[in-house]
Design an enzyme around this catalytic site. Structure first.
Site, PDB file in Angstrom:
ATOM      1  N   ASP A 261       0.963  -1.313   0.017  1.00 53.56           N
ATOM      2  CA  ASP A 261      -0.076   0.092   0.068  1.00 53.56           C
ATOM      3  C   ASP A 261       0.831   1.240  -0.046  1.00 53.56           C
ATOM      4  O   ASP A 261       1.303   1.596   1.049  1.00 53.56           O
ATOM      5  CB  ASP A 261      -0.806   0.012   1.095  1.00 53.56           C
ATOM      6  CG  ASP A 261      -1.866   1.304   1.480  1.00 53.56           C
ATOM      7  OD1 ASP A 261      -1.904   1.732   0.347  1.00 53.56           O
ATOM      8  OD2 ASP A 261      -2.436   1.585   2.480  1.00 53.56           O
ATOM      9  N   LYS A 268       1.656   7.844   0.305  1.00 54.50           N
ATOM     10  CA  LYS A 268       1.771   8.071   1.780  1.00 54.50           C
ATOM     11  C   LYS A 268       3.234   8.675   1.898  1.00 54.50           C
ATOM     12  O   LYS A 268       4.066   8.747   1.232  1.00 54.50           O
ATOM     13  CB  LYS A 268       2.082   6.476   2.290  1.00 54.50           C
ATOM     14  CG  LYS A 268       0.798   5.708   2.423  1.00 54.50           C
ATOM     15  CD  LYS A 268       1.252   4.564   3.447  1.00 54.50           C
ATOM     16  CE  LYS A 268      -0.044   3.816   3.657  1.00 54.50           C
ATOM     17  NZ  LYS A 268      -1.105   4.424   4.274  1.00 54.50           N
ATOM     18  N   GLU A 339      -7.999   2.301   0.412  1.00 55.52           N
ATOM     19  CA  GLU A 339      -7.985   1.424  -0.742  1.00 55.52           C
ATOM     20  C   GLU A 339      -8.591   0.103   0.071  1.00 55.52           C
ATOM     21  O   GLU A 339      -9.259  -0.752  -0.625  1.00 55.52           O
ATOM     22  CB  GLU A 339      -6.683   0.923  -1.316  1.00 55.52           C
ATOM     23  CG  GLU A 339      -6.012   0.260  -0.572  1.00 55.52           C
ATOM     24  CD  GLU A 339      -5.311   0.628   0.702  1.00 55.52           C
ATOM     25  OE1 GLU A 339      -5.408   1.991   0.697  1.00 55.52           O
ATOM     26  OE2 GLU A 339      -4.828  -0.087   1.543  1.00 55.52           O
ATOM     27  N   ARG A 341     -10.999  -0.467   2.077  1.00 57.30           N
ATOM     28  CA  ARG A 341     -12.608  -0.783   1.974  1.00 57.30           C
ATOM     29  C   ARG A 341     -13.043  -0.975   0.885  1.00 57.30           C
ATOM     30  O   ARG A 341     -14.117  -1.507   0.520  1.00 57.30           O
ATOM     31  CB  ARG A 341     -12.893   0.397   2.712  1.00 57.30           C
ATOM     32  CG  ARG A 341     -12.872   1.804   2.221  1.00 57.30           C
ATOM     33  CD  ARG A 341     -13.112   2.800   3.259  1.00 57.30           C
ATOM     34  NE  ARG A 341     -11.980   3.364   3.934  1.00 57.30           N
ATOM     35  CZ  ARG A 341     -11.840   4.239   4.935  1.00 57.30           C
ATOM     36  NH1 ARG A 341     -12.755   4.908   5.224  1.00 57.30           N
ATOM     37  NH2 ARG A 341     -10.767   4.262   5.609  1.00 57.30           N
TER      38      ARG A 341
HETATM   39  N1  BES Z   1      -3.112   0.149   5.131  1.00 61.12           N
HETATM   40  C1  BES Z   1      -3.680   1.592   5.932  1.00 61.12           C
HETATM   41  C2  BES Z   1      -3.887   1.561   7.313  1.00 61.12           C
HETATM   42  C3  BES Z   1      -2.670   1.152   8.074  1.00 61.12           C
HETATM   43  C4  BES Z   1      -1.995   1.837   8.865  1.00 61.12           C
HETATM   44  C5  BES Z   1      -2.380  -0.404   8.224  1.00 61.12           C
HETATM   45  C6  BES Z   1      -0.938   1.468   9.622  1.00 61.12           C
HETATM   46  C7  BES Z   1      -1.351  -0.720   9.320  1.00 61.12           C
HETATM   47  C8  BES Z   1      -0.747   0.286   9.887  1.00 61.12           C
HETATM   48  C9  BES Z   1      -4.895   2.057   5.072  1.00 61.12           C
HETATM   49  O1  BES Z   1      -4.954   1.633   3.834  1.00 61.12           O
HETATM   50  C10 BES Z   1      -4.773   3.678   5.093  1.00 61.12           C
HETATM   51  O2  BES Z   1      -4.011   4.300   4.442  1.00 61.12           O
HETATM   52  N2  BES Z   1      -5.686   4.048   5.690  1.00 61.12           N
HETATM   53  C11 BES Z   1      -5.613   5.464   6.080  1.00 61.12           C
HETATM   54  C12 BES Z   1      -6.928   5.870   5.743  1.00 61.12           C
HETATM   55  C13 BES Z   1      -7.398   7.233   5.338  1.00 61.12           C
HETATM   56  C14 BES Z   1      -6.573   7.547   4.053  1.00 61.12           C
HETATM   57  C15 BES Z   1      -8.883   7.552   5.384  1.00 61.12           C
HETATM   58  C16 BES Z   1      -5.468   5.695   7.545  1.00 61.12           C
HETATM   59  O3  BES Z   1      -5.456   5.047   8.323  1.00 61.12           O
HETATM   60  O4  BES Z   1      -4.763   6.704   7.679  1.00 61.12           O
HETATM   61 ZN    ZN Z   2      -4.114  -0.272   3.293  1.00 61.75          ZN
HETATM   62 ZN    ZN Z   3      -4.086   3.037   2.362  1.00 58.69          ZN
END
Ligand code: BES
Ligand code: ZN
Ligand code: ZN
Length: 497
Positions: A261, A268, A339, A341
Site C-alpha cells: 500500500d 503516503k 483502498e 474498504r
Molecule cells: N493500510 C492502511 C492502514 C494501516 C495503517 C495499516 C497503519 C497498518 C498500519 C490503510 O489503507 C490506510 O492508508 N488508511 C488510511 C485511511 C485514510 C486515508 C482515510 C489511514 O489510516 O490513515
Molecule cells: Zn491499506
Molecule cells: Zn491505504
C-alpha cells in the site's frame, strides 16, 4: 522447531529441562527422575533463591561428574500462575527462550507430572515462540533449538492434543510467513499461487482464483480500481471448507489483501515501508482455512480474499473518480489511500451473494487510527450483533488475541456524497468507525457481521508494531488465525442468548 512427544526420555538430547512445581513446603518432580536426582535437586532448590519466583524462572546446572547432560530447572510458579491455557503456552515460550540462550539443538522436557493437555500446551507455546523468518538471510542463525522431546504420561493422548494445537500453529506460521514477505516477492498473482500450493490436497477444501477477466465479469469495480495503478494485476481468491452438514449455512471469512500500500496517488508521506503487511487480514483468513482443514473442523466455512497492489501510476485510480461496486452502489473516491474498504466491499458482497452465509467476519489492516487507539493491545471489533461481539471477546481471551469493541452505526452520516451513492471519506476523526460504517453498507440486512481492524496487531515490530510478547516473536504475528479458528470451533451461536 519440532516437537516429539513420548513416554520415555530421549537419551541423546543435549539438555534436560525439569519442570519444578512447588507443593506445600516441598517440590513435585517428574517421575522420569530417580530418587537420587530428586534428593539432589531438592537440596539445590532449598538453598537456591533464584527459582522461587514466577512461572518460567529458571536455573542452569552444568553436567557434573558422571552426568550425561546439563539440567535446566524451570519453575512453574504457584498453581494459580498456571491457571489458563495461555499461562501454559507462555511457560512453553519461556522454556524456549531459556533453551535458545543456551544454544542447544535438542532438549528433553520432563513433564509427566502434568496432564497430557498441559504438556501439549507448553510444547505449542514453545513452538509459537520458536518462529523466525530468515529465508532471505544467506547465513541463517546457527545453533537454534531443532527438537523438543517432551515426556508425558500418555503418549497417544498427548500427541492427539498436540497435533490439534499444532495444526492451528501451522496456520499461524503460514500467515506470519505471508505477512513477512516483502512486496516485491508477494503480489496478487504470487499470493494466489501460494494459497493454491498450501491448500491443495485437503479433502473437502477447494480454492478458486478469479483473475482480472473474471473480476470484470463480476463487476468487482473496487478491486479493479485499486489494482489498476499497478503492473501486477489484482486477484480474488475464494476458498471453501465443507466440514459441516451439506445444508448448514457457512460462516464467511473475508480478508483485506493489499500486498503493498503506497497510498496510490494520495501517496503516503511516512511509514510506507511498513505497508508490506497490508495483506495481514487476508493472511489470517488463509491461515485459519488451513487450520480448519487440517483439523477437519465440523463446520462449513468459506473465505474470500481481495488482492491488489495500491500504486500510483498514469493508469491509477484518482481522487474524485466515481466507481461502481459489485453490489451496484456507486462510490466516490476521496482518498486513494483508503483502498482497503474498496477491496473489501466487493469481497464482502461476493461472499454473501455466492454463499448465503449466516455470519460474515472480516479481518483487515484497515486504519492507522485503530492502531493508535489501542497501541497494539487489542484488535478493534465492530459488529451488528451483540452476541457475536461477546463470542469474539471470549475467543480472543481464550487464545490471547484480544479485541475491544467500537461503535460504527453513528457514523453513517459521513458517507454522504453529492454525486455518488457513497463517499469513501476517511475523515480526520474516528477513522476506524467511519471505515466500519462504510463496510457495513455492503452487509445485507439480517446478516450477522463482525469486522476486526487489526492494523496495530499484524506485526510486533516497526512503527505500527504491537511489541514482543510470549508466543509472538519478532516480525509478523499471525494475529487473527487463532482467534478466527476458536470462534468457529466454539460454535458461533449468534441468535438468541
Ligand atoms: N493500510 C492502511 C492502514 C494501516 C495503517 C495499516 C497503519 C497498518 C498500519 C490503510 O489503507 C490506510 O492508508 N488508511 C488510511 C485511511 C485514510 C486515508 C482515510 C489511514 O489510516 O490513515
Ligand atoms: Zn491499506
Ligand atoms: Zn491505504
Amino acid at each position: 522447531m519440532d516437537v516429539k512427544i513420548h513416554n520415555e526420555v530421549n537419551k541423546s538430547a543435549d539438555i534436560d529441562v525439569v519442570l519444578v512445581q512447588t507443593q506445600g513446603n516441598g517440590y513435585k518432580f517428574p517421575n522420569t527422575l530417580d530418587g537420587e536426582q530428586k534428593t539432589r535437586l531438592s537440596a539445590i532448590l532449598g538453598r537456591e533463591t533464584t527459582l522461587s519466583g514466577h512461572a518460567g524462572s529458571n536455573l542452569y546446572l552444568p553436567a557434573e561428574n558422571g552426568e550425561e547432560r546439563p539440567l535446566l530447572l524451570v519453575s512453574t510458579g504457584d498453581a494459580q500462575d498456571l491457571g489458563s491455557d495461555i499461562d501454559k503456552e507462555h511457560l512453553g515460550a519461556a522454556i524456549y527462550d531459556a533453551l535458545a540462550s543456551k544454544k542447544v539443538r535438542t532438549a528433553n522436557l520432563h513433564a509427566d507430572h502434568f496432564s497430557n493437555r498441559d504438556v501439549a500446551l507448553m510444547a505449542n507455546g514453545a513452538r509459537l515462540q520458536s518462529y523466525s523468518f530468515d529465508k532471505y538471510k544467506t547465513q541463517p542463525q546457527q545453533g537454534r533449538l531443532s527438537t523438543l522431546f517432551a515426556t508425558v504420561r500418555g503418549e497417544k493422548a498427548a500427541c492427539k492434543e498436540y497435533e490439534q494445537m499444532s495444526a492451528v500453529t501451522d496456520g499461524v506460521f503460514w500467515a506470519r510467513d505471508l505477512v513477512n514477505e516483502p512486496g516485491n516477492k508477494l503480489y496478487p498473482e504470487s499470493y494466489a499461487d501460494d494459497i493454491c500450493h498450501h491448500l491443495s490436497g485437503f479433502d473437502g477444501l477447494t480454492v478458486n482464483v478469479k483473475d482480472v477477466d473474471a473480476l470484470m465479469e463480476m463487476g468487482a469495480g473496487g478491486i479493479l480500481a485499486v489494482g489498476q495503478g499497478s503492473v501486477r494485476p489484482p486477484r480474488m481468491v475464494v476458498m471453501q471448507w465443507q466440514g459441516g452438514e451439506p445444508d448448514e449455512p457457512p460462516v464467511a471469512l473475508v480478508g483485506k489483501g493489499i500486498t503493498f500500500d503506497s497510498g496510490g496517488l494520495n501517496i503516503k508521506t511516512s511509514g510506507m515501508q511498513e505497508m508490506t503487511m497490508d495483506m495481514g487480514g487476508s493472511a489470517s483468513v488463509a491461515g485459519a482455512m488451513m487450520a480448519l482443514a487440517k483439523n477437519r473442523v465440523p463446520h462449513n466455512v468459506v473465505a474470500v480474499i481481495g488482492m491488489a497492489e495500491n500504486m500510483p501510476d498514469a493508469g491509477a485510480y484518482r481522487p474524485g473518480d466515481i466507481i461502481n461496486s459489485m453490489s451496484g452502489k456507486s462510490v466516490r473516491i476521496v482518498n486513494t489511500d483508503a483502498e482497503g474498504r474498496l477491496v473489501l466491499m466487493d469481497s464482502l458482497w461476493h461472499a454473501q451473494k455466492e454463499f448465503n452465509p449466516s455470519t460474515v467476519i472480516d479481518y483487515a489492516t484497515l486504519t492507522g487510527a485503530s492502531a493508535s487507539i489501542f497501541g497494539g493491545k487489542y484488535g478493534a471489533l465492530f459488529s451488528n450483533n451483540e452476541n457475536l461481539s461477546r463470542q469474539f471477546s471470549k475467543a480472543g481471551k481464550q487464545v490471547g488475541e484480544n479485541v475491544w469493541e467500537l461503535p460504527w452505526a453513528d457514523f453513517k452520516g459521513s458517507l454522504k456524497d453529492q454525486g455518488a451513492d457513497l463517499a469513501h471519506k476517511g475523515g480526520a476523526r474516528a477513522g476506524s468507525s467511519v471505515a466500519a460504517a462504510f463496510l457495513n453498507q455492503f452487509i445485507e440486512a439480517g446478516r450477522n457481521w463482525a469486522h476486526i481492524d487489526m492494523a496495530g496487531m499484524a506485526k510486533t515490530d516497526g512503527m505500527w508494531g504491537c511489541g514482543l510478547g510470549p508466543c509472538y516473536p519478532a516480525g509478523a504475528t499471525g494475529y487473527g488465525v487463532r482467534q478466527a479458528v476458536r470462534v468457529i470451533e466454539n460454535g458461533l451461536k449468534v441468535n438468541g442468548p
